[in-house]
Design an enzyme around this catalytic site. Structure first.
Site, PDB file in Angstrom:
ATOM      1  N   ASP A  73     -94.185   3.730 -30.702  1.00 51.08           N
ATOM      2  CA  ASP A  73     -94.147   2.298 -30.988  1.00 51.08           C
ATOM      3  C   ASP A  73     -92.814   1.902 -31.629  1.00 51.08           C
ATOM      4  OD1 ASP A  73     -96.856   3.020 -33.202  1.00 51.08           O
ATOM      5  OD2 ASP A  73     -94.717   3.340 -33.568  1.00 51.08           O
ATOM      6  N   ASP A  75     -90.917  -0.658 -34.212  1.00 53.35           N
ATOM      7  CA  ASP A  75     -91.054  -1.609 -35.310  1.00 53.35           C
ATOM      8  C   ASP A  75     -89.731  -2.329 -35.514  1.00 53.35           C
ATOM      9  OD1 ASP A  75     -93.626  -0.702 -35.649  1.00 53.35           O
ATOM     10  OD2 ASP A  75     -93.109   0.685 -37.260  1.00 53.35           O
ATOM     11  N   ASP A 151     -90.035   5.489 -47.346  1.00 50.51           N
ATOM     12  CA  ASP A 151     -90.329   6.797 -47.929  1.00 50.51           C
ATOM     13  C   ASP A 151     -89.180   7.801 -47.785  1.00 50.51           C
ATOM     14  OD1 ASP A 151     -90.888   6.932 -45.204  1.00 50.51           O
ATOM     15  OD2 ASP A 151     -92.943   7.664 -45.427  1.00 50.51           O
TER      16      ASP A 151
HETATM   17  P1  ATP Z   1     -94.848   8.117 -36.729  1.00 50.12           P
HETATM   18  O1  ATP Z   1     -93.885   8.603 -35.728  1.00 50.12           O
HETATM   19  O2  ATP Z   1     -95.860   9.126 -37.058  1.00 50.12           O
HETATM   20  O3  ATP Z   1     -95.407   6.757 -36.444  1.00 50.12           O
HETATM   21  P2  ATP Z   1     -93.419   6.670 -38.750  1.00 50.12           P
HETATM   22  O4  ATP Z   1     -92.338   7.093 -39.687  1.00 50.12           O
HETATM   23  O5  ATP Z   1     -93.094   5.650 -37.724  1.00 50.12           O
HETATM   24  O6  ATP Z   1     -93.985   7.989 -38.080  1.00 50.12           O
HETATM   25  P3  ATP Z   1     -95.394   4.836 -39.661  1.00 50.12           P
HETATM   26  O7  ATP Z   1     -96.639   5.074 -40.442  1.00 50.12           O
HETATM   27  O8  ATP Z   1     -95.476   4.262 -38.307  1.00 50.12           O
HETATM   28  O9  ATP Z   1     -94.628   6.222 -39.628  1.00 50.12           O
HETATM   29  O10 ATP Z   1     -94.473   3.930 -40.606  1.00 50.12           O
HETATM   30  C1  ATP Z   1     -93.354   3.204 -40.133  1.00 50.12           C
HETATM   31  C2  ATP Z   1     -92.273   3.149 -41.221  1.00 50.12           C
HETATM   32  O11 ATP Z   1     -92.768   2.492 -42.405  1.00 50.12           O
HETATM   33  C3  ATP Z   1     -91.806   4.505 -41.708  1.00 50.12           C
HETATM   34  O12 ATP Z   1     -90.807   5.033 -40.871  1.00 50.12           O
HETATM   35  C4  ATP Z   1     -91.284   4.186 -43.094  1.00 50.12           C
HETATM   36  O13 ATP Z   1     -89.994   3.599 -43.043  1.00 50.12           O
HETATM   37  C5  ATP Z   1     -92.256   3.123 -43.578  1.00 50.12           C
HETATM   38  N1  ATP Z   1     -93.401   3.705 -44.291  1.00 50.12           N
HETATM   39  C6  ATP Z   1     -94.584   4.095 -43.771  1.00 50.12           C
HETATM   40  N2  ATP Z   1     -95.415   4.589 -44.704  1.00 50.12           N
HETATM   41  C7  ATP Z   1     -94.755   4.506 -45.880  1.00 50.12           C
HETATM   42  C8  ATP Z   1     -95.073   4.835 -47.236  1.00 50.12           C
HETATM   43  N3  ATP Z   1     -96.256   5.370 -47.550  1.00 50.12           N
HETATM   44  N4  ATP Z   1     -94.136   4.590 -48.172  1.00 50.12           N
HETATM   45  C9  ATP Z   1     -92.948   4.049 -47.859  1.00 50.12           C
HETATM   46  N5  ATP Z   1     -92.587   3.729 -46.627  1.00 50.12           N
HETATM   47  C10 ATP Z   1     -93.464   3.941 -45.623  1.00 50.12           C
HETATM   48 MG    MG Z   2     -94.536   4.660 -36.383  1.00 56.06          MG
END
Ligand code: ATP
Ligand code: MG
Length: 455
Positions: A73, A75, A151
């Protein structure tokens, strides 16, 4: 163990605050091309930019594109407020209260558009409440502030649609090249703010094959207990990401290494600790490896089957204890299932629509043993037969008798009427033997232990 070669642009100073400085990585120095970005995401980015707003791809998508993967996805981050975003798109919904976001819909694809937000100083005592609503998380900020509240450094990279450059305030680009996960700011503070980040560290390390930077890794051992305070529904969501997205084995091993299995699955941890042969752990790893293979092949996977395996060692031990105490198999099964699930769902909230089928999978395990014609035909037609049989096959290595049982049911599924009759006759022979054995044992006071759980 990897160490940082040169100071990254954002250095953590002693009080844990970060002094960011912006590094811009121009198009010529990174591998992201617009062809790898979904048409929907590009549309959103271009429309925001045309309206004079900041328009960036951010988070996991930028990280995965830089690593050469294809994100699931996309963002988007912008300086436009959710209302301004909504005004630009017909197909837009505003969601969330504490954390307001715009979702722009393109058929089945959803592009999440978030407004730059300021850092969360202390989520417990620094909230603003208006009309009973927490609005602290909706304090808009600059791009730099938005980067600092994320994060890991590799999750805080921004790809801009006007110059195709990547913006990095926290040294994420360098960490990405070094394949290392590093929390932004002081790790203890960041874990205290949100303990789920410990699970995210393990999960992303497993998914990306990264090392966790030692200062980010070290506090987990002493802070893991904080996960007990996380709402069980959120831990369930995180479990699905850990175990149903194609890297379940690596995630499980990472959780083990960091002492997180006893926190997430205490009953399982306890059962595994007293399972000297390691059969329970082997079964879990086999289940997870099958799950990973199914995800790779785009086959459906279900939380019911996953949790049936993760909790099997605990359930089996509980059912055996009850059988040994003289309970009949059905009661032993029901009580053991109830005990294990009620303890587990206080930590990880497995919804009822998944725990129901899970209990059926467990309950059907001992029904496989009873091979009278009527029972066999009923079981073959049971709507949960396939899942329960797949589970039985996972248990093949528990004993020789179980391996034989798996073969038998494999044959029974393929058999026509005549072959089934032969199979039933053969089974009658062996189950006659078993009955005599059982009768003899019963007379000897102690009943066969674990008939509910054993093959
Ligand atoms: P994945 O590939 O598993 O989706 P992701 O990094 O995109 O990994 P998401 O949960 O989709 O994880 O979160 C999107 C973004 O939001 C992360 O890349 C990060 O920048 C931010 N984020 C998500 N969870 C947190 C958290 N608990 N604390 C701070 N920032 C977060
Ligand atoms: Mg993601």
């Amino acid at each position: 163990m990897q160490t940082r070669q040169s100071p990254s642009p954002a250095e953590t100073i002693s009080d844990g605050r970060v002094t960011p400085s912006l590094r811009i990585i121009p198009r010529a120095e990174h591998g992201i091309s617009r062809r790898q970005i979904s048409a929907a995401a590009l549309k959103v980015l271009y429309r925001l930019a045309e309206a004079g707003h900041a328009a960036y791809l951010v988070g996991g998508a930028v990280r995965d594109l830089l690593l050469g993967g294809s994100p699931k996805d996309f963002d988007v981050a912008t300086d436009a407020t959710p209302e301004q975003v909504q005004a630009l798109f017909r197909n837009c919904r505003l969601i969330g209260r504490r954390f307001r976001l715009a979702h722009v819909l393109f058929g089945a694809e959803i592009i999440e558009v978030a407004t730059f937000r300021a850092i969360h100083a202390d989520p417990d005592d620094d909230r603003e409440v208006v009309d009973g609503r927490v609005v602290r998380d909706n304090v808009w900020g600059t791009q730099e502030e938005d980067a600092l509240r994320r994060d890991f450094t590799v999750n805080a990279l921004y790809y801009g649609i006007t110059d195709f450059a990547v913006r990095d305030y926290v040294g994420g680009f360098e960490d990405l090249i070094g394949r290392r996960l590093r929390l932004i700011g002081d790790p203890e503070t960041r874990y205290r703010e949100d303990p789920v980040r410990m699970l995210r560290a393990v999960r992303l390390a497993a998914k990306l094959g990264f090392v966790i930077d030692p200062p980010t890794e070290a506090p987990i051992a002493r802070m893991r207990g904080l996960l007990r305070e996380v709402p069980p529904a959120r831990l369930f969501d995180e479990c699905l990401k850990l175990f149903l997205t194609g890297h379940a084995v690596e995630s499980f091993l990472g959780l083990e290494r960091h002492g997180l299995i006893p926190v997430l699955f205490p009953e399982t941890a306890q059962a595994l600790a007293s399972d000297r042969e390691g059969k329970g752990r082997a079964l879990i790893l086999r289940a997870l490896s099958n799950t990973d293979a199914r995800v790779r092949e785009d086959k459906p996977v279900t939380p019911s089957f996953l949790f049936a395996a993760l909790l099997w060692p605990a359930y089996r031990a509980a059912a055996e204890t009850r059988s040994a105490a003289g309970l009949d198999p059905q009661r032993a099964h029901q009580e053991a299932a109830q005990e294990v699930l009620s303890a587990q769902t206080r930590i990880v909230a497995l919804p009822r629509r998944f725990s129901g089928p899970l209990v059926e999978i467990w309950g059907m395990q001992w029904r496989f043993e009873r091979r009278q014609r009527r029972r066999v035909v009923a079981l073959l037609q049971h709507p949960r037969f396939r899942a329960a049989f797949d589970f039985l096959a996972l248990r093949r290595e528990e004993s020789a008798a179980l391996a034989e049982l798996v073969e038998w049911w494999e044959a029974a599924q393929r058999a026509g009427d005549r072959e089934l009759a032969d199979l039933l006759a053969a089974a009658a022979g062996s189950s006659e033997e078993r009955k005599t054995r059982r009768r003899r044992r019963r007379r000897g006071r102690k009943r066969e232990a674990g008939s509910a759980a054993e093959g």
